[in-house]
Design a protein around this motif. Structure first.
Motif, PDB file in Angstrom:
ATOM      1  N   PRO B   8      -6.695  12.394 -38.144  1.00  0.00           N
ATOM      2  CA  PRO B   8      -5.417  11.770 -38.484  1.00  0.00           C
ATOM      3  C   PRO B   8      -5.494  10.858 -39.708  1.00  0.00           C
ATOM      4  O   PRO B   8      -4.538  10.767 -40.483  1.00  0.00           O
ATOM      5  CB  PRO B   8      -5.084  10.954 -37.230  1.00  0.00           C
ATOM      6  N   LEU B   9      -6.640  10.220 -39.921  1.00  0.00           N
ATOM      7  CA  LEU B   9      -6.775   9.355 -41.088  1.00  0.00           C
ATOM      8  C   LEU B   9      -6.698  10.187 -42.366  1.00  0.00           C
ATOM      9  O   LEU B   9      -5.964   9.852 -43.297  1.00  0.00           O
ATOM     10  CB  LEU B   9      -8.112   8.600 -41.032  1.00  0.00           C
ATOM     11  N   VAL B  10      -7.429  11.295 -42.367  1.00  0.00           N
ATOM     12  CA  VAL B  10      -7.424  12.179 -43.535  1.00  0.00           C
ATOM     13  C   VAL B  10      -6.018  12.745 -43.750  1.00  0.00           C
ATOM     14  O   VAL B  10      -5.506  12.802 -44.871  1.00  0.00           O
ATOM     15  CB  VAL B  10      -8.432  13.337 -43.338  1.00  0.00           C
ATOM     16  N   LEU B  11      -5.362  13.135 -42.640  1.00  0.00           N
ATOM     17  CA  LEU B  11      -4.038  13.748 -42.754  1.00  0.00           C
ATOM     18  C   LEU B  11      -2.991  12.732 -43.207  1.00  0.00           C
ATOM     19  O   LEU B  11      -2.028  13.101 -43.873  1.00  0.00           O
ATOM     20  CB  LEU B  11      -3.650  14.381 -41.417  1.00  0.00           C
ATOM     21  N   SER B  12      -3.180  11.450 -42.869  1.00  0.00           N
ATOM     22  CA  SER B  12      -2.264  10.417 -43.371  1.00  0.00           C
ATOM     23  C   SER B  12      -2.287  10.402 -44.888  1.00  0.00           C
ATOM     24  O   SER B  12      -1.238  10.310 -45.545  1.00  0.00           O
ATOM     25  CB  SER B  12      -2.678   9.026 -42.885  1.00  0.00           C
ATOM     26  N   VAL B  13      -3.492  10.483 -45.455  1.00  0.00           N
ATOM     27  CA  VAL B  13      -3.623  10.455 -46.915  1.00  0.00           C
ATOM     28  C   VAL B  13      -2.978  11.702 -47.523  1.00  0.00           C
ATOM     29  O   VAL B  13      -2.241  11.611 -48.510  1.00  0.00           O
ATOM     30  CB  VAL B  13      -5.113  10.369 -47.307  1.00  0.00           C
ATOM     31  N   LEU B  14      -3.195  12.850 -46.883  1.00  0.00           N
ATOM     32  CA  LEU B  14      -2.605  14.098 -47.380  1.00  0.00           C
ATOM     33  C   LEU B  14      -1.082  14.029 -47.359  1.00  0.00           C
ATOM     34  O   LEU B  14      -0.411  14.415 -48.311  1.00  0.00           O
ATOM     35  CB  LEU B  14      -3.050  15.260 -46.485  1.00  0.00           C
ATOM     36  N   VAL B  40       5.992   9.503 -38.409  1.00  0.00           N
ATOM     37  CA  VAL B  40       5.931   8.881 -37.088  1.00  0.00           C
ATOM     38  C   VAL B  40       4.844   9.543 -36.229  1.00  0.00           C
ATOM     39  O   VAL B  40       4.028   8.859 -35.598  1.00  0.00           O
ATOM     40  CB  VAL B  40       7.309   8.951 -36.387  1.00  0.00           C
ATOM     41  N   LEU B  41       4.812  10.891 -36.258  1.00  0.00           N
ATOM     42  CA  LEU B  41       3.796  11.612 -35.482  1.00  0.00           C
ATOM     43  C   LEU B  41       2.386  11.256 -35.955  1.00  0.00           C
ATOM     44  O   LEU B  41       1.489  11.010 -35.150  1.00  0.00           O
ATOM     45  CB  LEU B  41       4.001  13.125 -35.628  1.00  0.00           C
ATOM     46  N   THR B  42       2.218  11.234 -37.276  1.00  0.00           N
ATOM     47  CA  THR B  42       0.896  10.945 -37.826  1.00  0.00           C
ATOM     48  C   THR B  42       0.453   9.532 -37.472  1.00  0.00           C
ATOM     49  O   THR B  42      -0.709   9.306 -37.105  1.00  0.00           O
ATOM     50  CB  THR B  42       0.914  11.123 -39.362  1.00  0.00           C
ATOM     51  N   ALA B  43       1.382   8.578 -37.570  1.00  0.00           N
ATOM     52  CA  ALA B  43       1.036   7.195 -37.238  1.00  0.00           C
ATOM     53  C   ALA B  43       0.635   7.096 -35.772  1.00  0.00           C
ATOM     54  O   ALA B  43      -0.365   6.440 -35.423  1.00  0.00           O
ATOM     55  CB  ALA B  43       2.218   6.274 -37.535  1.00  0.00           C
ATOM     56  N   ALA B  44       1.404   7.756 -34.908  1.00  0.00           N
ATOM     57  CA  ALA B  44       1.092   7.711 -33.478  1.00  0.00           C
ATOM     58  C   ALA B  44      -0.288   8.310 -33.223  1.00  0.00           C
ATOM     59  O   ALA B  44      -1.101   7.751 -32.464  1.00  0.00           O
ATOM     60  CB  ALA B  44       2.161   8.465 -32.689  1.00  0.00           C
ATOM     61  N   ALA B  45      -0.580   9.437 -33.896  1.00  0.00           N
ATOM     62  CA  ALA B  45      -1.876  10.089 -33.698  1.00  0.00           C
ATOM     63  C   ALA B  45      -3.011   9.209 -34.226  1.00  0.00           C
ATOM     64  O   ALA B  45      -4.088   9.143 -33.629  1.00  0.00           O
ATOM     65  CB  ALA B  45      -1.889  11.443 -34.397  1.00  0.00           C
ATOM     66  N   THR B  46      -2.760   8.530 -35.345  1.00  0.00           N
ATOM     67  CA  THR B  46      -3.794   7.658 -35.912  1.00  0.00           C
ATOM     68  C   THR B  46      -4.121   6.520 -34.946  1.00  0.00           C
ATOM     69  O   THR B  46      -5.294   6.222 -34.686  1.00  0.00           O
ATOM     70  CB  THR B  46      -3.316   7.080 -37.261  1.00  0.00           C
ATOM     71  N   VAL B  47      -3.066   5.913 -34.409  1.00  0.00           N
ATOM     72  CA  VAL B  47      -3.283   4.804 -33.478  1.00  0.00           C
ATOM     73  C   VAL B  47      -4.032   5.316 -32.238  1.00  0.00           C
ATOM     74  O   VAL B  47      -4.978   4.682 -31.761  1.00  0.00           O
ATOM     75  CB  VAL B  47      -1.946   4.144 -33.077  1.00  0.00           C
ATOM     76  N   TRP B  48      -3.632   6.477 -31.782  1.00  0.00           N
ATOM     77  CA  TRP B  48      -4.290   7.038 -30.595  1.00  0.00           C
ATOM     78  C   TRP B  48      -5.770   7.336 -30.873  1.00  0.00           C
ATOM     79  O   TRP B  48      -6.632   7.099 -30.032  1.00  0.00           O
ATOM     80  CB  TRP B  48      -3.554   8.287 -30.117  1.00  0.00           C
ATOM     81  N   SER B  49      -6.060   7.810 -32.096  1.00  0.00           N
ATOM     82  CA  SER B  49      -7.450   8.067 -32.472  1.00  0.00           C
ATOM     83  C   SER B  49      -8.265   6.779 -32.423  1.00  0.00           C
ATOM     84  O   SER B  49      -9.416   6.781 -31.975  1.00  0.00           O
ATOM     85  CB  SER B  49      -7.522   8.635 -33.882  1.00  0.00           C
ATOM     86  N   ALA B 186       4.519   3.019 -41.135  1.00  0.00           N
ATOM     87  CA  ALA B 186       3.641   2.508 -42.190  1.00  0.00           C
ATOM     88  C   ALA B 186       2.996   1.186 -41.771  1.00  0.00           C
ATOM     89  O   ALA B 186       1.918   0.847 -42.239  1.00  0.00           O
ATOM     90  CB  ALA B 186       4.423   2.328 -43.485  1.00  0.00           C
ATOM     91  N   ALA B 187       3.669   0.449 -40.875  1.00  0.00           N
ATOM     92  CA  ALA B 187       3.068  -0.785 -40.373  1.00  0.00           C
ATOM     93  C   ALA B 187       1.873  -0.445 -39.482  1.00  0.00           C
ATOM     94  O   ALA B 187       0.828  -1.094 -39.532  1.00  0.00           O
ATOM     95  CB  ALA B 187       4.100  -1.601 -39.604  1.00  0.00           C
ATOM     96  N   PRO B 277      -2.068  16.230 -36.709  1.00  0.00           N
ATOM     97  CA  PRO B 277      -2.827  15.098 -36.168  1.00  0.00           C
ATOM     98  C   PRO B 277      -2.569  14.884 -34.686  1.00  0.00           C
ATOM     99  O   PRO B 277      -3.488  14.482 -33.943  1.00  0.00           O
ATOM    100  CB  PRO B 277      -2.344  13.897 -36.978  1.00  0.00           C
ATOM    101  N   ALA B 278      -1.339  15.183 -34.242  1.00  0.00           N
ATOM    102  CA  ALA B 278      -1.032  15.004 -32.822  1.00  0.00           C
ATOM    103  C   ALA B 278      -1.861  15.983 -31.991  1.00  0.00           C
ATOM    104  O   ALA B 278      -2.433  15.626 -30.955  1.00  0.00           O
ATOM    105  CB  ALA B 278       0.460  15.221 -32.585  1.00  0.00           C
ATOM    106  N   LEU B 279      -1.958  17.254 -32.471  1.00  0.00           N
ATOM    107  CA  LEU B 279      -2.747  18.260 -31.753  1.00  0.00           C
ATOM    108  C   LEU B 279      -4.227  17.873 -31.736  1.00  0.00           C
ATOM    109  O   LEU B 279      -4.898  17.958 -30.701  1.00  0.00           O
ATOM    110  CB  LEU B 279      -2.587  19.628 -32.427  1.00  0.00           C
TER     111      LEU B 279
END
Lengths: 127, 297
Positions: B8-14, B40-49, B186-187, B277-279
């Motif tokens: 998810p971190l890499v995908l956030s940058v992408l 929103v999905l990416t942020a949620a996945a990042t936090v979950w990671s 983004a927060a 990232p969610a998957l």
């Protein structure tokens, strides 16, 4: 400033939207306006009667006043409420980190170079 | 797990890189509509990671390790302890940032509610008698449009219609919600900052396009923007407002060219990028559960 108000293909405007336009027209000028002047100014093929009805509705809400010492039938915007609104707006802006900057502003700041380009655009359009 | 948990971190940058391209090239309504949920999905996945990485520290808990060794079960530790601790720290930062963002949103909303209080029912336009040209939409039921008298005086009749149509589009398409969603995303995940910037720009472009359609005149719309920007600049308030780099000029340039293509393929790519990232986070969750249950027997 060319008042190109009427441009055929515009969408049909709702009663609320027309009310906003009439109020905006009254605020845009220093002098009171008659229904005929408003009708001419905002364009869009509005009937005189429609303008008259809208003015009456705005008058009932206390948003516009009949011009007492000027021409008969002319209207001007009610300043008091708008001044209170301005005060409330400044209060909201002064309260710590600008809550309204977080909102969509119609436009934001310009650099000197951008300013020159925009002036050229307006001059080029002959408006 | 090793790959999936960091993905998810890499995908956030992408996603952030793609957001910039979409903001310039794609039809704004479509671009904003796919970027916001993807963020929103990416942020949620990042936090979950981060939660998973932090939870992997559990695997290092001495009693668990001792017990597992005693039972002869394999002790595998896919996440180095340092990264686990870093994830814990990052989670604290995320919590603080989210809290601050939520509070700012709430403050803005209540400040606006005070502005609309006491206005006659059933009026859309609220005028403030003020020498600083300003205009903004106030979401709510019903939504309102606040414009200062200085702004109304600066514009020609057709341009006033553009302004009202622009703000009306913000209200009608609930741009406030989209912006709030990406702001919170983004927060939570600062890597998504550029996505937020792109969506903020895109909802303005979206409203410009709707205004141009309502007035039936792209040039009048461009002129309205130019005049409003110039009059706002004259009063020296520009520096007080948020300064989006060249935003107004880019919006005007976009109005002077034709409408942009829909780029459905790019939109689908963004949605896929948002779902990925969610998957992966779900996959990593399964790995962690398997690891922990393996250790617990």
């Amino acid at each position: 400033m060319a008042g190109r108000g009427s441009r055929g293909r515009a969408e049909r405007r709702s009663a609320g939207a027309l009310e906003s336009e009439v109020l905006a027209a009254l605020w845009a000028t220093e002098r009171p306006l008659t229904p005929a002047e408003i009708q001419h100014g905002i364009g869009g093929g509005l009937a005189y009667n429609t303008v008259h009805t809208i003015l009456k509705r705005l008058y009932d809400k206390g948003l516009v006043l009949r011009d007492a010492d000027g021409r008969r039938g002319a209207y001007r915007p009610a300043k008091n409420a708008a001044e209170l609104t301005a005060e409330a707006m400044h209060e909201a802006l002064d309260r710590g980190p600008d809550p309204i900057a977080a909102l969509q502003q119609f436009v934001t700041g310009l650099s000197a170079e951008e300013e020159r380009a925009l002036r050229e655009l307006l001059a080029g359009d002959g408006a | 797990m090793r790959f999936a948990v960091y993905a998810p971190l890499v995908l956030s940058v992408l996603l952030s890189a793609l957001a910039g391209v979409l903001a310039r090239r794609a039809e704004p309504a479509l671009a904003a509509r796919v970027l916001a949920p993807a963020a929103v999905l990416t942020a949620a996945a990042t936090v979950w990671s981060l939660v998973l990485l932090a939870a992997a520290l559990l695997g290092d808990v001495p009693p668990l390790v001792r017990e597992a060794r005693a039972d002869g079960r394999p002790v595998t530790d896919p996440v180095p302890g340092a990264i686990g601790f870093a994830a814990c720290l990052a989670l604290v930062v995320v919590a603080v940032r989210l809290r601050r963002a939520v509070r700012a949103e709430r403050n803005a909303r209540s400040a606006l509610r005070r502005l609309t209080a006491g206005q006659p029912a059933g009026t859309e336009l609220i005028v403030a008698a003020c020498e600083v040209p300003r205009a903004f939409a106030i979401p709510g039921r019903p939504g309102r449009i606040l414009v200062t008298s200085a702004m109304l005086r600066a514009l020609a009749p057709a341009e006033r219609r553009v302004l009202l149509a622009h703000e009306r589009a913000h209200l009608h398409h609930r741009h406030g919600l989209l912006v709030t969603a990406v702001t919170l995303a983004a927060a939570a995940d600062p890597l998504l900052g550029p996505v937020r910037t792109a969506v903020v720009f895109l909802v303005e472009r979206w409203a410009d396009e709707r205004a141009a359609a309502a007035v039936g005149d792209r040039r009048a719309t461009a002129r309205a923007l130019a005049r409003a920007a110039l009059s706002a600049g004259r009063t020296g308030t520009a520096c007080a407002l948020q300064f989006t780099d060249r935003a107004v000029t880019r919006r005007i340039a976009a109005l002077q060219t034709g409408p942009l293509p829909c780029l459905w393929s790019a939109a689908l790519a963004v949605l896929a990028l948002g779902a990925l990232p969610a998957l992966l986070a779900a996959d990593a969750t399964g790995d962690l559960l398997a690891l922990l249950s393996g250790m617990l027997g």
